[in-house]
Write an enzyme that holds these catalytic residues in place. Structure first.
Site, PDB file in Angstrom:
ATOM      1  CB  SER A   9      -1.672  -3.273  -3.184  1.00 60.67           C
ATOM      2  OG  SER A   9      -1.609  -1.877  -2.964  1.00 60.67           O
ATOM      3  CG  HIS A  34      -1.879  -2.589  -7.717  1.00 62.18           C
ATOM      4  ND1 HIS A  34      -2.491  -2.607  -8.957  1.00 62.18           N
ATOM      5  CD2 HIS A  34      -2.481  -1.597  -7.019  1.00 62.18           C
ATOM      6  CE1 HIS A  34      -3.435  -1.688  -8.997  1.00 62.18           C
ATOM      7  NE2 HIS A  34      -3.446  -1.053  -7.838  1.00 62.18           N
ATOM      8  CG  ASP A  36      -2.687   1.437  -4.965  1.00 67.93           C
ATOM      9  OD1 ASP A  36      -3.329   1.418  -6.031  1.00 67.93           O
ATOM     10  OD2 ASP A  36      -2.761   0.535  -4.112  1.00 67.93           O
ATOM     11  CG  MET A  38      -3.364   7.244  -3.506  1.00 67.08           C
ATOM     12  SD  MET A  38      -4.010   6.822  -1.865  1.00 67.08           S
ATOM     13  CE  MET A  38      -4.087   5.038  -1.984  1.00 67.08           C
ATOM     14  CG  HIS A  67      -4.537   2.207  -9.390  1.00 66.42           C
ATOM     15  ND1 HIS A  67      -5.264   1.710  -8.326  1.00 66.42           N
ATOM     16  CD2 HIS A  67      -5.393   3.005 -10.083  1.00 66.42           C
ATOM     17  CE1 HIS A  67      -6.488   2.186  -8.376  1.00 66.42           C
ATOM     18  NE2 HIS A  67      -6.589   2.981  -9.424  1.00 66.42           N
ATOM     19  CG  MET A  69      -6.128   5.725  -7.438  1.00 63.96           C
ATOM     20  SD  MET A  69      -6.450   4.896  -5.863  1.00 63.96           S
ATOM     21  CE  MET A  69      -4.809   4.233  -5.532  1.00 63.96           C
ATOM     22  CG  MET A 138     -11.222   1.630  -7.988  1.00 64.59           C
ATOM     23  SD  MET A 138      -9.658   1.033  -7.289  1.00 64.59           S
ATOM     24  CE  MET A 138      -9.900   1.300  -5.533  1.00 64.59           C
ATOM     25  N   GLY A 143      -8.404   5.506  -2.115  1.00 61.53           N
ATOM     26  CA  GLY A 143      -7.759   6.494  -1.256  1.00 61.53           C
ATOM     27  C   GLY A 143      -7.142   5.930  -0.001  1.00 61.53           C
ATOM     28  CG  PHE A 144      -8.069   6.046   3.152  1.00 58.04           C
ATOM     29  CD1 PHE A 144      -7.115   6.667   3.934  1.00 58.04           C
ATOM     30  CD2 PHE A 144      -9.076   6.798   2.580  1.00 58.04           C
ATOM     31  CE1 PHE A 144      -7.179   8.033   4.169  1.00 58.04           C
ATOM     32  CE2 PHE A 144      -9.155   8.164   2.806  1.00 58.04           C
ATOM     33  CZ  PHE A 144      -8.195   8.795   3.597  1.00 58.04           C
ATOM     34  N   GLY A 145      -6.065   2.059   2.170  1.00 52.12           N
ATOM     35  CA  GLY A 145      -5.987   0.612   2.229  1.00 52.12           C
ATOM     36  C   GLY A 145      -6.794   0.075   3.403  1.00 52.12           C
ATOM     37  N   GLY A 146      -6.983  -1.251   3.410  1.00 54.71           N
ATOM     38  CA  GLY A 146      -7.610  -1.913   4.547  1.00 54.71           C
ATOM     39  C   GLY A 146      -9.119  -1.800   4.618  1.00 54.71           C
ATOM     40  CG  ASP A 176      -7.030  -1.957  -5.864  1.00 50.52           C
ATOM     41  OD1 ASP A 176      -6.915  -2.415  -4.704  1.00 50.52           O
ATOM     42  OD2 ASP A 176      -6.370  -0.997  -6.272  1.00 50.52           O
ATOM     43  N   GLY A 177      -9.446  -3.877  -3.855  1.00 54.62           N
ATOM     44  CA  GLY A 177     -10.126  -3.390  -2.667  1.00 54.62           C
ATOM     45  C   GLY A 177     -10.814  -4.478  -1.874  1.00 54.62           C
ATOM     46  N   GLY A 178     -10.332  -4.713  -0.667  1.00 55.09           N
ATOM     47  CA  GLY A 178     -10.980  -5.685   0.213  1.00 55.09           C
ATOM     48  C   GLY A 178     -10.798  -7.125  -0.213  1.00 55.09           C
ATOM     49  N   GLY A 198      -3.643  -6.046  -0.689  1.00 60.86           N
ATOM     50  CA  GLY A 198      -2.664  -5.293   0.086  1.00 60.86           C
ATOM     51  C   GLY A 198      -2.499  -5.817   1.488  1.00 60.86           C
TER      52      GLY A 198
END
Length: 226
Positions: A9, A34, A36, A38, A67, A69, A138, A143-146, A176-178, A198
Protein backbone atom coordinates in the site's frame (compact mmCIF):
# COMPACT_ATOMS: atom_id res chain seq x y z
CA UNK A 1 -4.88 -23.15 -2.71
CA UNK A 2 -3.27 -20.56 -4.91
CA UNK A 3 -0.29 -18.62 -3.53
CA UNK A 4 -1.12 -15.53 -1.52
CA UNK A 5 -0.57 -12.22 -3.28
CA UNK A 6 1.06 -9.32 -1.48
CA UNK A 7 -0.06 -5.81 -2.34
CA UNK A 8 2.11 -3.00 -0.96
CA UNK A 9 0.00 0.00 0.00
CA UNK A 10 1.61 3.21 -1.16
CA UNK A 11 -0.15 5.12 1.62
CA UNK A 12 2.94 4.30 3.70
CA UNK A 13 5.48 5.05 0.96
CA UNK A 14 7.80 8.04 0.74
CA UNK A 15 6.02 10.23 -1.79
CA UNK A 16 9.16 12.20 -2.55
CA UNK A 17 10.49 9.06 -4.25
CA UNK A 18 7.23 7.24 -4.93
CA UNK A 19 8.22 5.95 -8.36
CA UNK A 20 11.46 4.50 -6.99
CA UNK A 21 9.62 2.80 -4.14
CA UNK A 22 7.07 1.22 -6.45
CA UNK A 23 9.91 0.06 -8.71
CA UNK A 24 11.61 -1.49 -5.69
CA UNK A 25 8.43 -3.26 -4.61
CA UNK A 26 7.93 -4.70 -8.08
CA UNK A 27 11.55 -5.85 -8.30
CA UNK A 28 11.20 -7.50 -4.89
CA UNK A 29 8.25 -9.61 -6.03
CA UNK A 30 5.14 -7.62 -5.10
CA UNK A 31 2.06 -8.88 -6.91
CA UNK A 32 0.06 -5.67 -7.18
CA UNK A 33 0.05 -2.10 -5.91
CA UNK A 34 -2.68 -0.92 -3.55
CA UNK A 35 -3.70 2.73 -3.89
CA UNK A 36 -5.77 4.22 -1.05
CA UNK A 37 -7.96 7.18 -2.01
CA UNK A 38 -9.57 9.11 0.87
CA UNK A 39 -11.91 12.09 0.65
CA UNK A 40 -12.04 13.45 4.21
CA UNK A 41 -15.79 12.65 4.36
CA UNK A 42 -16.20 8.89 4.25
CA UNK A 43 -13.01 8.62 6.31
CA UNK A 44 -11.41 11.29 8.53
CA UNK A 45 -8.41 11.87 6.30
CA UNK A 46 -7.53 13.07 2.81
CA UNK A 47 -5.03 11.23 0.66
CA UNK A 48 -4.20 10.84 -3.01
CA UNK A 49 -6.26 10.92 -6.17
CA UNK A 50 -6.35 10.56 -9.93
CA UNK A 51 -2.98 12.28 -10.68
CA UNK A 52 -1.07 9.71 -8.59
CA UNK A 53 -2.73 6.78 -10.36
CA UNK A 54 -1.98 8.40 -13.71
CA UNK A 55 1.66 8.96 -12.76
CA UNK A 56 2.10 5.39 -11.51
CA UNK A 57 0.65 3.70 -14.58
CA UNK A 58 3.80 4.08 -16.75
CA UNK A 59 6.06 3.31 -13.78
CA UNK A 60 4.95 -0.27 -13.10
CA UNK A 61 3.56 -3.28 -14.92
CA UNK A 62 1.86 -4.47 -11.75
CA UNK A 63 -1.92 -4.20 -11.43
CA UNK A 64 -3.11 -1.06 -9.67
CA UNK A 65 -5.91 -1.82 -7.22
CA UNK A 66 -7.48 1.52 -6.38
CA UNK A 67 -9.34 1.44 -3.06
CA UNK A 68 -11.92 4.24 -3.04
CA UNK A 69 -12.63 5.25 0.55
CA UNK A 70 -14.90 8.01 -0.69
CA UNK A 71 -18.59 8.88 -0.63
CA UNK A 72 -20.57 8.29 -3.81
CA UNK A 73 -17.66 6.55 -5.54
CA UNK A 74 -19.68 6.11 -8.73
CA UNK A 75 -18.94 9.76 -9.55
CA UNK A 76 -15.25 8.97 -10.02
CA UNK A 77 -15.09 5.47 -11.48
CA UNK A 78 -14.54 6.55 -15.08
CA UNK A 79 -11.75 9.01 -14.31
CA UNK A 80 -9.83 6.44 -12.27
CA UNK A 81 -10.29 3.88 -15.04
CA UNK A 82 -8.95 6.35 -17.57
CA UNK A 83 -5.99 7.13 -15.28
CA UNK A 84 -4.89 3.48 -15.39
CA UNK A 85 -6.54 1.54 -12.57
CA UNK A 86 -6.89 -2.22 -13.08
CA UNK A 87 -9.35 -2.74 -10.24
CA UNK A 88 -11.65 -0.37 -8.39
CA UNK A 89 -12.78 -1.27 -4.90
CA UNK A 90 -15.70 0.64 -3.42
CA UNK A 91 -17.20 0.49 0.06
CA UNK A 92 -20.62 -1.05 0.45
CA UNK A 93 -21.30 1.64 3.08
CA UNK A 94 -20.44 4.51 0.71
CA UNK A 95 -23.12 4.18 -1.95
CA UNK A 96 -26.86 3.56 -2.02
CA UNK A 97 -26.55 1.66 -5.28
CA UNK A 98 -23.71 -0.80 -4.83
CA UNK A 99 -24.93 -3.21 -7.53
CA UNK A 100 -25.17 -0.40 -10.08
CA UNK A 101 -21.67 0.78 -9.17
CA UNK A 102 -20.28 -2.75 -9.57
CA UNK A 103 -21.82 -3.01 -13.02
CA UNK A 104 -20.37 0.39 -13.92
CA UNK A 105 -16.88 -0.75 -12.91
CA UNK A 106 -17.23 -3.89 -15.02
CA UNK A 107 -18.48 -1.89 -17.99
CA UNK A 108 -15.18 0.01 -17.83
CA UNK A 109 -13.31 -3.28 -18.21
CA UNK A 110 -11.95 -3.35 -14.65
CA UNK A 111 -12.14 -5.81 -11.78
CA UNK A 112 -14.87 -4.79 -9.36
CA UNK A 113 -14.18 -4.91 -5.64
CA UNK A 114 -16.39 -4.30 -2.62
CA UNK A 115 -14.96 -3.39 0.79
CA UNK A 116 -16.50 -3.83 4.22
CA UNK A 117 -15.62 -1.83 7.31
CA UNK A 118 -14.94 -3.71 10.58
CA UNK A 119 -18.45 -3.02 11.89
CA UNK A 120 -20.27 -3.98 8.68
CA UNK A 121 -21.83 -7.47 8.77
CA UNK A 122 -21.38 -9.91 5.91
CA UNK A 123 -25.13 -9.88 5.23
CA UNK A 124 -24.53 -6.53 3.53
CA UNK A 125 -23.06 -8.40 0.55
CA UNK A 126 -25.35 -11.44 0.44
CA UNK A 127 -27.08 -10.26 -2.71
CA UNK A 128 -23.92 -9.40 -4.66
CA UNK A 129 -21.72 -12.45 -4.01
CA UNK A 130 -21.87 -13.48 -7.67
CA UNK A 131 -21.25 -9.99 -9.03
CA UNK A 132 -17.96 -9.11 -7.34
CA UNK A 133 -14.41 -9.96 -8.40
CA UNK A 134 -12.87 -9.30 -4.99
CA UNK A 135 -14.01 -8.57 -1.48
CA UNK A 136 -11.86 -6.38 0.75
CA UNK A 137 -12.15 -6.99 4.48
CA UNK A 138 -10.98 -3.98 6.45
CA UNK A 139 -9.08 -5.28 9.48
CA UNK A 140 -8.67 -1.76 10.86
CA UNK A 141 -10.99 1.20 10.76
CA UNK A 142 -10.26 2.97 7.46
CA UNK A 143 -8.63 6.35 7.25
CA UNK A 144 -5.14 6.00 8.67
CA UNK A 145 -2.12 3.76 8.12
CA UNK A 146 -0.09 2.05 10.83
CA UNK A 147 -3.01 0.72 12.89
CA UNK A 148 -3.08 -2.61 14.70
CA UNK A 149 -4.98 -5.60 13.32
CA UNK A 150 -8.47 -6.09 14.79
CA UNK A 151 -8.48 -9.74 15.99
CA UNK A 152 -12.16 -10.33 15.22
CA UNK A 153 -11.34 -9.82 11.53
CA UNK A 154 -10.03 -13.39 11.34
CA UNK A 155 -13.44 -14.89 12.01
CA UNK A 156 -15.03 -12.53 9.51
CA UNK A 157 -12.56 -13.61 6.81
CA UNK A 158 -13.30 -17.27 7.54
CA UNK A 159 -17.07 -16.73 7.43
CA UNK A 160 -16.79 -14.87 4.14
CA UNK A 161 -14.66 -17.63 2.64
CA UNK A 162 -17.25 -20.16 3.76
CA UNK A 163 -20.06 -18.14 2.15
CA UNK A 164 -18.15 -17.95 -1.12
CA UNK A 165 -17.32 -21.65 -1.08
CA UNK A 166 -20.95 -22.56 -0.45
CA UNK A 167 -21.87 -20.39 -3.45
CA UNK A 168 -19.30 -22.21 -5.59
CA UNK A 169 -17.10 -19.13 -5.86
CA UNK A 170 -13.33 -18.67 -5.55
CA UNK A 171 -13.52 -14.89 -5.31
CA UNK A 172 -10.42 -13.15 -3.97
CA UNK A 173 -10.56 -11.97 -0.38
CA UNK A 174 -8.29 -8.99 0.19
CA UNK A 175 -7.41 -8.02 3.76
CA UNK A 176 -6.25 -4.50 4.55
CA UNK A 177 -5.01 -3.22 7.90
CA UNK A 178 -2.35 -4.20 10.40
CA UNK A 179 -0.80 -6.84 8.15
CA UNK A 180 2.74 -7.80 9.10
CA UNK A 181 4.82 -10.92 9.72
CA UNK A 182 2.79 -11.61 12.87
CA UNK A 183 -0.66 -11.47 11.24
CA UNK A 184 -0.28 -12.53 7.61
CA UNK A 185 -0.35 -16.26 8.35
CA UNK A 186 -3.56 -15.86 10.35
CA UNK A 187 -5.47 -14.13 7.56
CA UNK A 188 -4.28 -16.56 4.91
CA UNK A 189 -5.23 -19.57 7.00
CA UNK A 190 -8.69 -18.02 7.39
CA UNK A 191 -9.12 -17.75 3.62
CA UNK A 192 -7.56 -14.50 2.43
CA UNK A 193 -5.85 -14.51 -0.97
CA UNK A 194 -4.42 -10.99 -1.05
CA UNK A 195 -2.64 -9.23 1.82
CA UNK A 196 -2.37 -5.46 1.72
CA UNK A 197 0.62 -4.21 3.69
CA UNK A 198 1.76 -0.63 4.11
CA UNK A 199 4.00 0.27 7.02
CA UNK A 200 5.38 -3.27 7.26
CA UNK A 201 6.82 -2.84 3.74
CA UNK A 202 7.56 0.87 3.46
CA UNK A 203 9.55 1.85 6.55
CA UNK A 204 12.98 2.92 7.75
CA UNK A 205 13.71 -0.32 9.61
CA UNK A 206 14.73 -2.34 6.57
CA UNK A 207 14.67 -2.34 2.78
CA UNK A 208 11.49 -2.92 0.80
CA UNK A 209 12.94 -6.18 -0.51
CA UNK A 210 13.82 -7.43 2.97
CA UNK A 211 10.40 -6.48 4.31
CA UNK A 212 8.61 -8.28 1.49
CA UNK A 213 10.77 -11.35 2.04
CA UNK A 214 9.89 -11.28 5.73
CA UNK A 215 6.18 -11.29 4.90
CA UNK A 216 6.53 -14.17 2.42
CA UNK A 217 8.60 -16.15 4.91
CA UNK A 218 5.78 -15.84 7.45
CA UNK A 219 3.19 -17.39 5.12
CA UNK A 220 1.83 -20.87 5.79
CA UNK A 221 3.83 -23.49 3.90
CA UNK A 222 0.95 -24.38 1.58
CA UNK A 223 0.94 -20.85 0.10
CA UNK A 224 4.64 -20.28 -0.48
CA UNK A 225 4.99 -21.88 -3.89
CA UNK A 226 4.93 -19.09 -6.42
Amino acid sequence: MKPIQIAPSILAADFSILGDQVHAAEAAGADQIHVDVMDGHFVPNISIGVPIVRSLRPVTRLPLDVHLMIEQPERYLEVFATAGADALTIHVEATRHVHRAIQQIKSLGLRAGVALNPGTPLKAVDEILHDVDLFLVMSVNPGFGGQSYIPSSTGKIARLRNLLTQAGLETDIVVDGGIDANTISEIVSAGATVAVAGSSIFNDRDSIAANLMRLRSALPNFTKEK
